[in-house]
Design a protein around this motif. Structure first.
Motif, mmCIF file in Angstrom:
data_model
loop_
_atom_site.group_PDB
_atom_site.id
_atom_site.type_symbol
_atom_site.label_atom_id
_atom_site.label_comp_id
_atom_site.label_asym_id
_atom_site.label_seq_id
_atom_site.Cartn_x
_atom_site.Cartn_y
_atom_site.Cartn_z
ATOM 1 N N GLN A 58 -8.063 5.842 2.096
ATOM 2 C CA GLN A 58 -7.197 5.291 1.046
ATOM 3 C C GLN A 58 -7.917 5.238 -0.301
ATOM 4 O O GLN A 58 -7.301 5.483 -1.340
ATOM 5 C CB GLN A 58 -6.702 3.887 1.431
ATOM 6 N N LYS A 59 -9.216 4.947 -0.294
ATOM 7 C CA LYS A 59 -9.984 4.906 -1.541
ATOM 8 C C LYS A 59 -10.034 6.282 -2.202
ATOM 9 O O LYS A 59 -10.105 6.379 -3.420
ATOM 10 C CB LYS A 59 -11.396 4.388 -1.283
ATOM 11 N N ILE A 60 -10.001 7.317 -1.408
ATOM 12 C CA ILE A 60 -9.972 8.678 -1.949
ATOM 13 C C ILE A 60 -8.574 9.026 -2.437
ATOM 14 O O ILE A 60 -8.399 9.576 -3.527
ATOM 15 C CB ILE A 60 -10.439 9.699 -0.885
ATOM 16 N N LEU A 61 -7.569 8.692 -1.638
ATOM 17 C CA LEU A 61 -6.188 9.078 -1.949
ATOM 18 C C LEU A 61 -5.677 8.496 -3.262
ATOM 19 O O LEU A 61 -4.795 9.081 -3.883
ATOM 20 C CB LEU A 61 -5.252 8.681 -0.803
ATOM 21 N N VAL A 62 -6.207 7.373 -3.702
ATOM 22 C CA VAL A 62 -5.739 6.774 -4.953
ATOM 23 C C VAL A 62 -6.409 7.377 -6.191
ATOM 24 O O VAL A 62 -6.014 7.076 -7.313
ATOM 25 C CB VAL A 62 -5.904 5.232 -4.963
ATOM 26 N N LYS A 63 -7.391 8.224 -5.981
ATOM 27 C CA LYS A 63 -8.060 8.879 -7.124
ATOM 28 C C LYS A 63 -7.125 9.898 -7.761
ATOM 29 O O LYS A 63 -6.165 10.350 -7.149
ATOM 30 C CB LYS A 63 -9.355 9.552 -6.662
ATOM 31 N N ASP A 64 -7.432 10.275 -9.001
ATOM 32 C CA ASP A 64 -6.593 11.208 -9.759
ATOM 33 C C ASP A 64 -6.625 12.636 -9.220
ATOM 34 O O ASP A 64 -5.666 13.378 -9.398
ATOM 35 C CB ASP A 64 -7.014 11.235 -11.228
ATOM 36 N N TYR A 72 -7.661 15.925 11.294
ATOM 37 C CA TYR A 72 -7.404 14.524 11.614
ATOM 38 C C TYR A 72 -5.903 14.216 11.610
ATOM 39 O O TYR A 72 -5.379 13.543 10.727
ATOM 40 C CB TYR A 72 -8.178 13.603 10.669
ATOM 41 N N LEU A 73 -5.243 14.717 12.624
ATOM 42 C CA LEU A 73 -3.785 14.664 12.733
ATOM 43 C C LEU A 73 -3.225 13.258 12.551
ATOM 44 O O LEU A 73 -2.169 13.080 11.949
ATOM 45 C CB LEU A 73 -3.354 15.245 14.077
ATOM 46 N N MET A 78 -0.220 10.761 5.986
ATOM 47 C CA MET A 78 -0.702 9.940 4.877
ATOM 48 C C MET A 78 -1.213 10.836 3.742
ATOM 49 O O MET A 78 -0.930 10.598 2.560
ATOM 50 C CB MET A 78 -1.832 9.033 5.392
ATOM 51 N N ARG A 79 -1.940 11.886 4.098
ATOM 52 C CA ARG A 79 -2.472 12.811 3.091
ATOM 53 C C ARG A 79 -1.371 13.703 2.512
ATOM 54 O O ARG A 79 -1.371 13.993 1.318
ATOM 55 C CB ARG A 79 -3.595 13.657 3.701
ATOM 56 N N LEU A 80 -0.422 14.112 3.346
ATOM 57 C CA LEU A 80 0.692 14.933 2.852
ATOM 58 C C LEU A 80 1.533 14.180 1.830
ATOM 59 O O LEU A 80 2.055 14.774 0.884
ATOM 60 C CB LEU A 80 1.573 15.394 4.017
#
Length: 179
Positions: A58-64, A72-73, A78-80
């Motif tokens: 989540q800390k990565i996903l909120v980055k620009d 990691y199925l 979440m990543r899509l």
């Protein structure tokens, strides 16, 4: 559809060349690269808890901007939901097995240890990938096809051609579909 790539994920079977492609893509685009294997695995070959993994992700996903390498199925949807571009390395099992074998004994930046053998469990994971992972991947890609650029590689040559195309263009226009 041509878009500006800012948040990309790279998925596919182990041994398909995801990390190699990810490094090249990061170098060309300047986007920061994150390896899910480095989030999940500790250097002693143990893993963190799924909850801690999700927090780190989540800390990565909120980055620009980012490139995230790894299948990691459990966290794929979440990543899509957050990415604009998906690179799917859909290579034959024999190619993936050969890829996994070729990296034995080589230090890698995408794994916190050096693999010394292709253990039987990992080999079976690769061999079972088409039956156990691909149906869910295809389902999720279909669900998000209207909101993500999806580029599928069926060979290492496809991935290399994409990289060559990127090198010949400006980073602002580096996404196109070859599916």
């Amino acid at each position: 559809m041509i878009t500006v790539m800012k948040k990309a994920i790279i998925i596919g079977s182990p041994g398909a060349g995801k990390s190699t492609f990810a490094r090249k893509l990061s170098k060309i685009t300047g986007l920061p690269l994150y390896y899910l294997d480095m989030l999940w695995h500790k250097p002693d070959r143990t893993t963190i808890t799924p909850e801690e993994f999700d927090l780190r992700l989540q800390k990565i996903l909120v980055k620009d901007s980012w490139i995230i390498d790894g299948n990691y199925l459990r966290t794929l949807e979440m990543r899509l939901q957050k990415c604009d571009t998906v690179f799917f390395a859909d290579l034959p099992v024999d190619v993936c097995l050969a890829g996994a074998k070729s990296r034995i004994g080589k230090k890698r930046e995408d794994l916190p240890w050096m693999e010394t053998t292709l253990d039987e469990e990992f080999k079976m994971w690769i061999m079972d990938f088409p039956d156990r992972q691909l149906p869910k991947i295809h389902e999720l890609l279909k669900k998000y096809r209207e909101v993500t650029e999806q580029i599928c590689f069926h060979s290492r040559k496809d991935a290399e051609e994409y990289i060559r195309m990127l090198r010949s263009r400006q980073p602002e226009s580096c996404t196109r579909s070859i599916v």
